[in-house]
Motif scaffolding. Structure first.
Motif, PDB file in Angstrom:
ATOM      1  N   ALA B 287      85.365  31.505 -18.685  1.00  0.00           N
ATOM      2  CA  ALA B 287      85.895  31.339 -20.230  1.00  0.00           C
ATOM      3  C   ALA B 287      84.451  31.321 -21.040  1.00  0.00           C
ATOM      4  O   ALA B 287      84.393  32.091 -22.164  1.00  0.00           O
ATOM      5  N   VAL B 288      83.710  30.903 -20.694  1.00  0.00           N
ATOM      6  CA  VAL B 288      82.414  30.841 -21.425  1.00  0.00           C
ATOM      7  C   VAL B 288      81.734  32.257 -21.583  1.00  0.00           C
ATOM      8  O   VAL B 288      81.490  32.550 -22.743  1.00  0.00           O
ATOM      9  N   ARG B 289      81.819  32.905 -20.499  1.00  0.00           N
ATOM     10  CA  ARG B 289      81.334  34.459 -20.853  1.00  0.00           C
ATOM     11  C   ARG B 289      82.253  35.240 -21.803  1.00  0.00           C
ATOM     12  O   ARG B 289      81.551  36.035 -22.349  1.00  0.00           O
ATOM     13  N   GLU B 290      83.493  34.930 -21.493  1.00  0.00           N
ATOM     14  CA  GLU B 290      84.466  35.849 -22.607  1.00  0.00           C
ATOM     15  C   GLU B 290      84.323  35.120 -24.048  1.00  0.00           C
ATOM     16  O   GLU B 290      84.278  35.926 -24.944  1.00  0.00           O
ATOM     17  N   LEU B 291      83.855  34.038 -24.238  1.00  0.00           N
ATOM     18  CA  LEU B 291      83.989  33.210 -25.465  1.00  0.00           C
ATOM     19  C   LEU B 291      82.531  33.130 -26.165  1.00  0.00           C
ATOM     20  O   LEU B 291      82.329  33.081 -27.354  1.00  0.00           O
ATOM     21  N   GLU B 348      71.848  26.561 -24.876  1.00  0.00           N
ATOM     22  CA  GLU B 348      72.211  26.281 -23.354  1.00  0.00           C
ATOM     23  C   GLU B 348      73.156  27.171 -22.860  1.00  0.00           C
ATOM     24  O   GLU B 348      73.162  27.403 -21.653  1.00  0.00           O
ATOM     25  N   LEU B 349      73.826  27.750 -23.891  1.00  0.00           N
ATOM     26  CA  LEU B 349      74.949  28.588 -23.245  1.00  0.00           C
ATOM     27  C   LEU B 349      74.575  29.791 -22.581  1.00  0.00           C
ATOM     28  O   LEU B 349      74.666  30.317 -21.687  1.00  0.00           O
ATOM     29  N   VAL B 350      73.714  30.538 -23.445  1.00  0.00           N
ATOM     30  CA  VAL B 350      72.935  31.683 -23.105  1.00  0.00           C
ATOM     31  C   VAL B 350      72.109  31.905 -21.902  1.00  0.00           C
ATOM     32  O   VAL B 350      72.151  32.634 -21.125  1.00  0.00           O
ATOM     33  N   ARG B 351      71.568  30.483 -21.542  1.00  0.00           N
ATOM     34  CA  ARG B 351      70.854  30.499 -20.531  1.00  0.00           C
ATOM     35  C   ARG B 351      71.536  30.060 -19.146  1.00  0.00           C
ATOM     36  O   ARG B 351      71.372  30.783 -18.324  1.00  0.00           O
ATOM     37  N   ALA B 352      72.672  29.328 -19.561  1.00  0.00           N
ATOM     38  CA  ALA B 352      73.796  29.437 -18.160  1.00  0.00           C
ATOM     39  C   ALA B 352      74.241  30.886 -17.983  1.00  0.00           C
ATOM     40  O   ALA B 352      74.716  30.862 -16.708  1.00  0.00           O
ATOM     41  N   LEU B 353      74.327  31.485 -18.964  1.00  0.00           N
ATOM     42  CA  LEU B 353      74.784  32.838 -18.459  1.00  0.00           C
ATOM     43  C   LEU B 353      73.671  33.691 -18.030  1.00  0.00           C
ATOM     44  O   LEU B 353      74.133  34.865 -17.862  1.00  0.00           O
ATOM     45  N   GLY B 354      72.493  33.521 -18.089  1.00  0.00           N
ATOM     46  CA  GLY B 354      71.632  34.225 -17.317  1.00  0.00           C
ATOM     47  C   GLY B 354      71.067  35.215 -18.349  1.00  0.00           C
ATOM     48  O   GLY B 354      70.576  36.114 -17.996  1.00  0.00           O
ATOM     49  N   GLU B 355      71.217  35.093 -19.664  1.00  0.00           N
ATOM     50  CA  GLU B 355      70.749  35.881 -20.612  1.00  0.00           C
ATOM     51  C   GLU B 355      69.728  35.531 -21.537  1.00  0.00           C
ATOM     52  O   GLU B 355      69.470  34.327 -21.481  1.00  0.00           O
ATOM     53  N   LEU B 360      67.402  33.258 -30.099  1.00  0.00           N
ATOM     54  CA  LEU B 360      67.949  31.939 -30.493  1.00  0.00           C
ATOM     55  C   LEU B 360      66.521  31.156 -30.579  1.00  0.00           C
ATOM     56  O   LEU B 360      66.509  30.123 -31.426  1.00  0.00           O
ATOM     57  N   ARG B 361      65.805  31.056 -29.596  1.00  0.00           N
ATOM     58  CA  ARG B 361      64.623  30.066 -29.668  1.00  0.00           C
ATOM     59  C   ARG B 361      63.768  30.327 -30.911  1.00  0.00           C
ATOM     60  O   ARG B 361      63.380  29.403 -31.327  1.00  0.00           O
ATOM     61  N   GLU B 362      63.616  31.592 -31.145  1.00  0.00           N
ATOM     62  CA  GLU B 362      62.653  31.790 -32.169  1.00  0.00           C
ATOM     63  C   GLU B 362      63.245  31.169 -33.706  1.00  0.00           C
ATOM     64  O   GLU B 362      62.936  30.612 -34.380  1.00  0.00           O
ATOM     65  N   SER B 363      64.546  31.546 -33.690  1.00  0.00           N
ATOM     66  CA  SER B 363      65.430  31.131 -34.591  1.00  0.00           C
ATOM     67  C   SER B 363      65.420  29.375 -34.913  1.00  0.00           C
ATOM     68  O   SER B 363      65.261  29.036 -36.087  1.00  0.00           O
TER      69      SER B 363
END
Lengths: 506, 506
Positions: B287-291, B348-355, B360-363
């Motif tokens: 679900a996280v990947r889809e959303l 947190e989300l993008v890291r968990a997805l391995g992307e 985001l960190r720069e922002s």
């Protein structure tokens, strides 16, 4: 005597199915003043009208209808974010819409006021109001929506019901425009009151009253000829007589057939008259034979109200005998006259059945003599009523109809009372029917027609779609209940023109 | 982007069936005064109570319920000869019953007032009210019957609904009576708001709001664990994003799923936070990947509201960013803090997805620096907001939650604002939740617990069955809408104690 399930089963088998006709508003309307009174005039197209908070719309269905109303709404603006809250009000006459239902403080139940408050949580919505209304006008008022949306009225209709078969309506065309109009309005009145039973008024009381039934049946024989409906109603009354055999003044149909605990001297006696009329109209002697004991029993029970001289005892008790809605009216003389009238009907019945009529004839003779001996005022040459010797129109009318006076003497009596504006008046179309009947009984055809033209014509001139429960020519918007919103403007006891015109003026 | 039918189908497949429980009133009640405020006390047996015109009865259902009510009536006296006309009013708190619905003139739609007027034409009657209500108290008032009969209330029940499975409620017992009570009331609040979706309040607005959903989900993970319901709601928001991919602040479920045209800066961003919370609670990476694209898109869309320096632009437009119901509150600093908070959730989300997380960190870094550079007031050592450099609690809380300040510095900031009674206050349990969260973030466990005890404890002391939309300890019966009859007294954003107590004070 008492409840007769066989009679009730027979009645149930005769009760008609309702016919349903879908009708739509003919236009939007707005209130206006006509000849100093409130009326409604067309105000454009209703369909698709947008309604924001506080907006209202008046729908004109073009004629009087009885039925269930459905309204469909859509919305414009944002997605509705709060429930829509509406007031819906129904009126038979436009004048009802000038009154504030919240302000009504009359003695009649406010439950009769034809209005609802409803909410719609989801739009679009189809709002099928669960109750039946009697109306021509429907006013819709948006009590609230929200700032983000408005309602749109997309559809409106009434599934109008009647048990009358329009295709069975006997034609009537007199060549006189006014008479045609009176007949048409009277016929419409009867039609709207013809539901599962003959209702007194589809707005109020929505019930089967014996006094009203007698008049409805007479008009019916000349118009829709739904004779089985009359028969059913007679069996309903006979089947719900109380333990001593007395028929009630009115019946409730729901949740099951039950007699009201209202008994009225005149209404019980009228069972005999209504049965006699049914016999004359149909020749259905099987029914007459079955129902005759009930008719006879009413005359027997009435005996207890007479003194040894054959004079009906006067009573203080409000409503012991109806006669008319004139609360100042003393009922004694009318009751005496009504007894004579109904005894004559009973005698017709018993003779038709080939049974002995001596007892009834003796009773009629004794009571007729008593009327002349005790209620006739030699000085004024009018019948008087009660200890105070009250003079009223009703007393003369019923003495004439009861045959206490006959022929030229009776005609002169009706002339004399017409010259006495100081006496107790007739206040309902119900009593006016009896007056017309009395004029015809004494051969005054022209005068009778004149009453029809003036009294019922007055309602027609006011724009009546149906004839009213109450009509005071001097004050057409009057209400004895403290508000026209509880008046019944389609009342079967007012359908006299259809009967008289068709029977006596063809 | 735009409407995603695959997402909506997935959501629909996850939406729960409602559980129905039939509950009856526990007693009749009457209003009384307790500590200067209106309360209700038991007043005997309700069943069989006779009600004549003008009579009323107050039914106490013993707790807060959401559902459909049925009332059964019989009659005593004569056969009912006029329609019965009733007013039915529902209240979550007794104080609502002291207000006249007709007199309400506040800015919110009167359609929200939980009252009906109904007629009954035939008795006995079963009156199944068609709408859903949220209430503990039901007041029934006989607007009219007739002089010939009275009503008898024979049965009353509510078919109460919730999608919460009471048997799935994780146990909680702290050994501290007050905390147990706060948890129970919060749990009840959540339960009542758990219908087909997480509603904000079952009385008002009965809708799925993203800001409320975030808090409901947090409480849910610790209590009912209806995680599929959270998932369904996330898919509903993602599936109804607009053309540019922005998720709405709230959704309508009926007549079909549709996003409101209300978009709020903070609510859209909270999609990322709510998804992060869902991931932590469930580990449902599919679900996280889809959303995730929907979450990411909200952070991208927010960029347009930032200037070149990474500072969010202030706006005059009412409601551009919600934060709290304090209408005087300037939202700029809170919006900056909320952005930081949600960017952290997105990371947190993008890291968990391995992307990759660089963008985001720069922002986050740039916006954190902007917060410190432009919104920090060196003199007062508080964050300020807007051109007028307004100081508010909300600004400090969100800067702490967004990590603009951390550790001891953040704890000191929250201490400083607590010593400034002249600043813009927090007015809702929704904002108080964030304050408690901030206190916990800086390690102030005792202070956080104290807020729970004092603020939510204040509502509990007022006899709350469920926690309220709005609570001002200085004036518990206050309404920003001009009447408690339109306040929501079961509001999911107020269910914080169940989350905090269970997660942090076991």
């Amino acid at each position: 005597m008492g409840r007769n399930e066989v009679f009730l089963e027979k009645a149930n088998g005769l009760l008609p199915k309702l016919r349903v006709q879908r009708v739509e508003p003919v236009c939007a309307a707005e209130l206006c003043q006509q000849n100093g009174r409130t009326a409604a005039k067309p105000a454009g197209v209703w369909q698709g009208r947008t309604l924001a908070k506080g907006d209202s719309i008046l729908l004109d269905f073009g004629n009087h209808w009885v039925g269930h109303v459905t309204l469909r709404f859509a919305s414009v603006g944002s997605h509705p974010d709060a429930p829509a809250w509406l007031r819906v009000q129904f009126a038979e006459r436009a004048c009802e819409l000038t009154e504030d239902p919240e302000a009504y403080t009359g003695w009649i139940s406010k439950g009769w006021i034809q209005q609802e408050q409803v909410h719609m949580d989801v739009l679009p919505a189809e709002l099928a109001l669960p109750r039946r209304y009697a109306f021509r006008y429907l006013r819709l008022e948006v009590l609230d929506v929200s700032g983000k949306y408005s309602l749109v009225l997309t559809d409106a209709w009434c599934d109008a019901t009647t048990s009358a078969d329009d295709s069975a309506l006997a034609p009537y065309a007199s060549g006189d425009g006014q008479l045609n109009k009176l007949d048409a309005i009277a016929g419409r009145t009867l039609r709207e009151c013809m539901q599962t039973v003959f209702e007194d008024g589809p707005k109020r009381d929505r019930r089967l009253w014996l006094g009203d039934l007698r008049m409805q049946a007479l008009a019916n024989y000349e118009t829709y000829r739904a004779n089985d409906l009359v028969k059913a109603c007679l069996y309903l009354f006979a089947g719900t007589a109380n333990e001593e055999g007395r028929v009630s003044a009115c019946l409730f149909l729901e949740p099951e057939i039950e007699a009201d605990d209202t008994f009225m001297f005149d209404y019980s006696l009228f069972f005999a008259a209504a049965l006699r009329d049914y016999m004359c109209a149909t020749g259905d002697m099987d029914a007459v034979r079955e129902l005759w004991p009930t008719a006879l029993r009413q005359t027997e029970l009435a005996e207890a109200d007479f003194d040894a001289n054959g004079l009906v005892r006067d009573r203080d008790q409000m409503g012991w005998c109806f006669v008319d809605w004139n609360l100042a009216l003393n009922k004694q003389a009318s009751a005496q006259g009504i007894t004579l009238y109904c005894l004559r009907a009973a005698i017709e019945l018993v003779r038709a059945l080939g049974e002995p009529d001596e007892v009834l004839r003796e009773s009629l003779a004794k009571k007729t003599a008593a009327a002349k001996a005790y209620l006739w005022d030699k000085k004024s040459r009018l019948f008087v009523s009660g200890a105070a010797r009250q003079v009223s129109w009703a007393s003369q009318v019923w003495m004439v109809l009861g045959g206490a006076v006959e022929g030229a003497e009776a005609a002169a009596l009706l002339e004399r009372i017409a010259e006495r504006p100081d006496t107790e008046a007739m206040v309902t179309p119900y009593m006016m029917h009896n007056y017309v009947d009395a004029l015809l009984a004494v051969g005054e055809r022209d005068k009778a027609l004149d009453v029809l033209r003036r009294y019922w014509g007055g309602m027609a001139d006011e724009g009546a779609d149906t004839f009213w429960e109450l009509y005071d020519p001097a004050d057409p918007d009057a209400s004895p209940y403290g508000g026209t919103i509880v008046n019944s403007y389609c009342h079967a006891w007012s359908c006299a023109p259809a009967y008289f015109l068709r029977k006596f003026y063809r």
